[in-house]
Design a protein around this motif. Sequence first.
Motif, PDB file in Angstrom:
ATOM      1  N   PRO A   1      32.382  76.683  38.649  1.00  0.00           N
ATOM      2  CA  PRO A   1      31.065  76.647  38.345  1.00  0.00           C
ATOM      3  C   PRO A   1      30.767  76.977  37.004  1.00  0.00           C
ATOM      4  O   PRO A   1      29.748  76.483  36.126  1.00  0.00           O
ATOM      5  CB  PRO A   1      30.164  77.718  39.199  1.00  0.00           C
ATOM      6  N   ASP A   2      31.296  77.738  36.417  1.00  0.00           N
ATOM      7  CA  ASP A   2      31.447  78.257  34.950  1.00  0.00           C
ATOM      8  C   ASP A   2      32.548  77.913  34.188  1.00  0.00           C
ATOM      9  O   ASP A   2      32.702  78.470  32.975  1.00  0.00           O
ATOM     10  CB  ASP A   2      31.282  79.831  35.124  1.00  0.00           C
TER      11      ASP A   2
ATOM     12  N   ILE B   1      38.705  79.141  43.770  1.00  0.00           N
ATOM     13  CA  ILE B   1      38.697  78.326  42.646  1.00  0.00           C
ATOM     14  C   ILE B   1      37.271  77.474  42.579  1.00  0.00           C
ATOM     15  O   ILE B   1      36.447  77.571  41.428  1.00  0.00           O
ATOM     16  CB  ILE B   1      39.958  77.554  42.334  1.00  0.00           C
ATOM     17  N   VAL B   2      36.746  76.954  43.841  1.00  0.00           N
ATOM     18  CA  VAL B   2      35.764  76.146  43.808  1.00  0.00           C
ATOM     19  C   VAL B   2      34.588  77.070  43.677  1.00  0.00           C
ATOM     20  O   VAL B   2      33.666  76.663  42.888  1.00  0.00           O
ATOM     21  CB  VAL B   2      35.681  75.217  44.946  1.00  0.00           C
TER      22      VAL B   2
END
Length: 111
Positions: free
Chosen positions: A55-56, A49-50
């Motif tokens: 990020p998007d 997930i990170v």
Amino acid sequence: MIADNQQMHDLVTRVSGEIIPLDNGTGGHTRFGNLAAFRHVCAAGGDAIVREVLPDAGPLLVLPFDCPFYGLAEHLPAAARRHLVAVAHSTAALHTLTTPGSGGNATACTR
């Protein structure tokens, strides 16, 4: 109701979603595993997930299903944790217990 993995895959594809495979630490030999496997898949899920989602990400809802992911929150940044809703499902089923002296049944959820 989704009956199998193919139906889930079809649903995700139909809504332009993405499936991110996660490692549960068993090398693909056990689908669910034990507590160590649950902890491993939570760490892998948090990492995915990170790295791959946040990020998007626009508006975010993290929706992990079932008890293997109950420890996912600790692997997410604080800003993402508030968007997590854990969904208890089949393996976190409610059990009916007979409680001595209660004259009936008590319901408990086991982890």
